[in-house]
Design an enzyme around this catalytic site. Structure first.
Site, mmCIF file in Angstrom:
data_model
loop_
_atom_site.group_PDB
_atom_site.id
_atom_site.type_symbol
_atom_site.label_atom_id
_atom_site.label_comp_id
_atom_site.label_asym_id
_atom_site.label_seq_id
_atom_site.Cartn_x
_atom_site.Cartn_y
_atom_site.Cartn_z
ATOM 1 N N ASN A 169 0.849 -1.195 0.000
ATOM 2 C CA ASN A 169 0.000 0.000 0.000
ATOM 3 C C ASN A 169 0.888 1.250 0.000
ATOM 4 O OD1 ASN A 169 -2.205 1.652 0.067
ATOM 5 N ND2 ASN A 169 -3.057 0.855 1.976
ATOM 6 N N HIS B 189 -6.592 2.579 11.729
ATOM 7 C CA HIS B 189 -7.369 1.434 11.252
ATOM 8 C C HIS B 189 -8.556 1.106 12.161
ATOM 9 C CE1 HIS B 189 -3.989 0.599 8.503
ATOM 10 N NE2 HIS B 189 -4.852 -0.112 7.819
#
Length: 437
Positions: A309, A340
């Protein structure tokens, strides 16, 4: 047969990203034909983002619209030295409240949250990236502070709205609303305001190649899913069988990420924001999220971390790691767990990841000094590649399963041997490094 028929309908985000694809091509085409004024371009991207948000999130879209509106207000109200701190605190507080709502639903009410709410949280996390990237650009002087011209300038409401339009459009533009690499405000503004000659004329074969890559990954994902579903799980696997279960399940997760990243990248490319054609010298380069070859072949956990990512890794490095605070690596992974959602598996997974990266640095530093013969180096590379892939699978499963019960099963399986080996090596090598210094 149903697996293949449902190939493109397994994830709602993929469905909505696919539906946005014709509009991305239309935007690029109209810009090439010079059929758009600059304001019309901004409005097209903003209205498209609003429509996509309502279609994908329903009433939950308000949770994305409110922080975007508040961010623009803060940008036009604060000076360049204050804007980043306050927008960061507001955005992360808002996102944390939304994540706490998810925790309340999952852990207290024991109910399955709405799919639209999951999509909203994912979009909100991406919005946090754009908000903080923009506020950092303003603080560092890369983007002119909007508040600077508003202190003594008594402009009309319509003029203020036109000035705020680029910021609204950047925060909500549809090619990156539901997924995609982080696009800086400088790059966004340069593409929107640039002449028609800067917009790439897409090759049919280039788009076809991306489509075939996504199709190949989706087909491979169906095969792996069938294999994972037919085999044992962490609850009923035994000894070394648990290692295979973890590795294959993590492989399914990785294929899902690769497919989504390629689709997101293709949407951004179709809209004209992912091309390097016509890039100005001072403009930040475009980095796609997926570098599949490096991720699958590297024997370095640190390199995997930088390539996984990629735009998010670069954003975390800029936002946290490079701020000159103590323990920057640990702080970066702790913040990543917060961003997250702070589920139990995520907290453990990201802390474990931080320790593994630190161990990786020391192990390979000492190996480069003491392992000289090429046969030994080849053997060392093979063993560390396998160990890296198994550790990444362990971390990925911890982050994805999230709950305490699943995490307990993972801890008590043979998979815990691999990170434990790196922890032991970190302990001894750190002592040796201290003596050597």
């Amino acid at each position: 047969m149903m697996d293949w028929l449902q190939l493109f309908f397994l994830h709602p985000v993929s469905l909505y990203q696919g539906a946005a694809f014709p509009f991305a091509l239309l935007f690029n085409y109209l810009c090439i034909m010079d059929s758009f004024s600059i304001h019309a371009r901004y409005l097209f991207l903003l209205v498209g983002g609003g429509a996509l948000a309502i279609a994908a999130m329903g009433s939950f879209a308000v949770l994305v619209f409110i922080p975007a509106l508040c961010t623009v207000v803060l940008i036009h109200s604060l000076g360049p030295q204050d804007v980043h701190r306050l927008t960061f605190l507001f955005q992360m507080s808002w996102q944390t409240l939304c994540h706490l709502g998810l925790h309340y639903t999952e852990y207290y009410l024991q109910e399955a949250p709405s799919t639209r709410f999951y999509v909203t949280l994912s979009s909100l996390m991406l919005l946090t990236q754009r908000v903080t990237s923009l506020s950092l650009d303003i603080r560092e002087g890369k983007v002119a502070a909007a508040a600077a011209g508003n202190v003594r300038n008594k402009s009309s409401l319509s003029e203020r709205l036109w000035k705020a339009l680029p910021y609204f459009s950047y925060l909500l533009f549809f090619p990156v609303l539901l997924g995609g690499p982080l696009c800086s405000f400088q790059r966004f503004q340069a593409r929107v305001q640039g002449p028609s000659s800067l917009y790439p004329r897409h090759s049919f074969w280039a788009l076809t190649r991306r489509g075939l890559q996504i199709l190949g990954l989706e087909c491979l994902k169906v095969v792996v899913r069938r294999e994972v579903s037919a085999g044992a799980g962490l609850t009923d696997c035994r000894q070394l069988q648990c290692v295979y279960v973890t590795w294959s399940t993590a492989g399914l997760f990785k294929l899902t990420y690769y497919s989504h990243w390629l689709l997101d990248d293709s949407l951004l490319y179709a809209a004209g924001f992912a091309s390097e054609f016509g890039q100005s010298p001072g403009e930040e380069g475009y980095i796609p999220d997926a570098d599949i070859w490096t991720l699958e072949t590297t024997h370095r956990i640190a390199l995997f971390t930088r390539k996984w990512n990629q735009s998010t890794a670069r954003w975390l490095r800029r936002l946290i790691f490079q701020q000159g605070r103590p323990w920057p690596l640990l702080q970066t992974f702790v913040f990543s767990a917060w961003w997250h959602g702070l589920h139990p598996g995520q907290v453990f997974g990201f802390l474990c990841w931080a320790v593994m990266v630190e161990a990786d640095y020391l192990i390979h530093t000492f190996a480069n000094v003491f392992i000289r013969p090429w046969p030994m180096r080849v053997l060392y590379r093979i063993l560390t590649w396998a160990h890296t892939q198994l550790i990444i699978a362990y971390i990925m499963l911890a982050v994805e399963v999230r709950s305490f019960s699943s995490l307990w099963l993972l801890w008590n399986s043979y998979n815990s041997v691999f990170p434990t080996v790196y922890c032991i090596l970190l302990f001894f090598l750190a002592k040796r490094k201290h003596k050597f210094n």
